[in-house]
Scaffold this motif. Structure first.
Motif, mmCIF file in Angstrom:
data_model
loop_
_atom_site.group_PDB
_atom_site.id
_atom_site.type_symbol
_atom_site.label_atom_id
_atom_site.label_comp_id
_atom_site.label_asym_id
_atom_site.label_seq_id
_atom_site.Cartn_x
_atom_site.Cartn_y
_atom_site.Cartn_z
ATOM 1 N N TRP A 270 0.840 -1.198 0.000
ATOM 2 C CA TRP A 270 0.000 0.000 0.000
ATOM 3 C C TRP A 270 0.878 1.252 0.000
ATOM 4 O O TRP A 270 0.593 2.227 -0.702
ATOM 5 N N LEU A 271 1.966 1.244 0.759
ATOM 6 C CA LEU A 271 2.880 2.383 0.787
ATOM 7 C C LEU A 271 3.549 2.584 -0.574
ATOM 8 O O LEU A 271 3.737 3.716 -1.031
ATOM 9 N N PHE A 272 3.890 1.480 -1.225
ATOM 10 C CA PHE A 272 4.490 1.539 -2.560
ATOM 11 C C PHE A 272 3.538 2.205 -3.548
ATOM 12 O O PHE A 272 3.908 3.122 -4.287
ATOM 13 N N ILE A 273 2.274 1.743 -3.552
ATOM 14 C CA ILE A 273 1.265 2.328 -4.436
ATOM 15 C C ILE A 273 1.019 3.787 -4.068
ATOM 16 O O ILE A 273 0.916 4.662 -4.941
ATOM 17 N N SER A 274 0.939 4.069 -2.783
ATOM 18 C CA SER A 274 0.667 5.432 -2.325
ATOM 19 C C SER A 274 1.745 6.405 -2.802
ATOM 20 O O SER A 274 1.449 7.516 -3.257
ATOM 21 N N TYR A 275 2.977 5.974 -2.705
ATOM 22 C CA TYR A 275 4.086 6.829 -3.142
ATOM 23 C C TYR A 275 3.938 7.216 -4.605
ATOM 24 O O TYR A 275 4.060 8.398 -4.972
ATOM 25 N N TYR A 276 3.635 6.233 -5.464
ATOM 26 C CA TYR A 276 3.541 6.535 -6.886
ATOM 27 C C TYR A 276 2.246 7.255 -7.238
ATOM 28 O O TYR A 276 2.205 8.039 -8.195
#
Length: 299
Positions: A270-276
């Motif tokens: 979720w953090l990975f997706i949120s960053y992008y």
């Protein structure tokens, strides 16, 4: 100069493959057949085509394709000797009679400018007894653009209709995704090495879709899902600079969708997706994902 590598396992359509090699109008190629410890012995069939084109046949003692298709491809490629260009042709696919001739006819146009050559293709739907329309491509196209056309269902791509330089192959190799799903997509992006793909539109490679293909089983679908998650993460983290904003968002959404197909997102995902999402300004998608995450935690 050109090696055609055939990873062999099934006899059912193999003669059509061999016949298409025998009728090539230009014989400047050598075929390397790597038998993956198949229970279906092809020796009688190979004897029939002995002398019609140059080939070496090697039977491996152990079956590797059942464990890793990529490793089977790689050990078949290792049978080749000093050829500078490679094609991996499926044992149920076949070529137009002028595929090799068109490679040499176009050689001066792409040599030193491209590491990757592709042909137009048609799909042979064995169960339906039908043939698809012709899939043509731009003469010059970046590998990332080519993949996005496939991603958006405007085109298709698979292993057999490509020829690639051995130098690029030795530099990158095939990424060993489960069941080799997306391994060819990753290879074309890697092998191109920032050079465009060159297309030969005057010759056709026929790619067979049949009940003998890898399909349908739930364990295979789970492996396909795991492969796609890993592949799209690679695209997002390594190749996003080559895409437009709207394309980036669609790829991010695909990554999240593949994860949620079988399970909830993990925190680091979720953090990975949120960053992008923040980086590429899709706050609506980020908000939706955040709400879904909160609901999952509450349930």
């Amino acid at each position: 100069m050109l090696a055609i590598v055939v990873p062999y396992y099934k006899l059912t359509f193999f003669e059509e493959t061999l016949k298409s090699l025998a009728i090539q109008t230009d014989k400047r190629f050598k075929v390397y057949i790597g038998d993956d410890a198949s229970p279906e012995n092809p020796n009688d069939l190979l004897e029939k085509y002995n002398g019609k084109f140059e080939f070496d046949y090697h039977r491996f003692k152990d079956n590797l394709g059942g464990i890793s298709l990529v490793q089977q491809w790689e050990r078949c490629v290792s049978l080749s000797i000093d050829e500078e260009w490679l094609m991996i042709l499926g044992d149920d696919d076949y070529l137009d009679s002028n595929v090799v001739a068109s490679f040499y006819n176009n050689f001066n146009d792409f040599n030193s400018k491209s590491n990757l050559v592709r042909y137009t293709s048609k799909l042979i739907y064995e169960n339906l007894n039908t043939v698809s329309d012709l899939y043509k491509h731009p003469i010059w196209e970046t590998a990332t653009d080519s993949f996005y056309r496939k991603f958006s269902k405007e085109s298709r791509s698979s292993l057999s209709e490509h020829i690639f330089s051995k130098q690029s192959y030795l530099k990158y190799g095939f990424h060993n995704y489960p069941l080799a799903w997306n391994s060819d997509d990753r290879a074309w992006i890697d092998f191109s090495d920032k050079r465009p793909i060159y297309t030969i539109n005057e010759s056709i490679v026929y790619v067979r879709v049949s009940s003998f293909s890898i399909t349908g089983k739930r364990d295979n679908l789970l492996k396909k899902n795991a492969s796609e998650i890993e592949f799209y993460k690679f695209l997002i983290s390594r190749k996003f600079k080559y895409y437009r904003d709207y394309q980036r968002i669609e790829i991010i959404k695909k990554y999240g969708k593949e994860i949620r197909r079988y399970r909830s997102l993990l925190i680091y995902e979720w953090l990975f997706i949120s960053y992008y999402c923040v980086r590429y300004f899709d706050f609506d998608y980020l908000k939706k994902g955040f709400s879904m995450t909160i609901n999952k935690l509450k349930s």
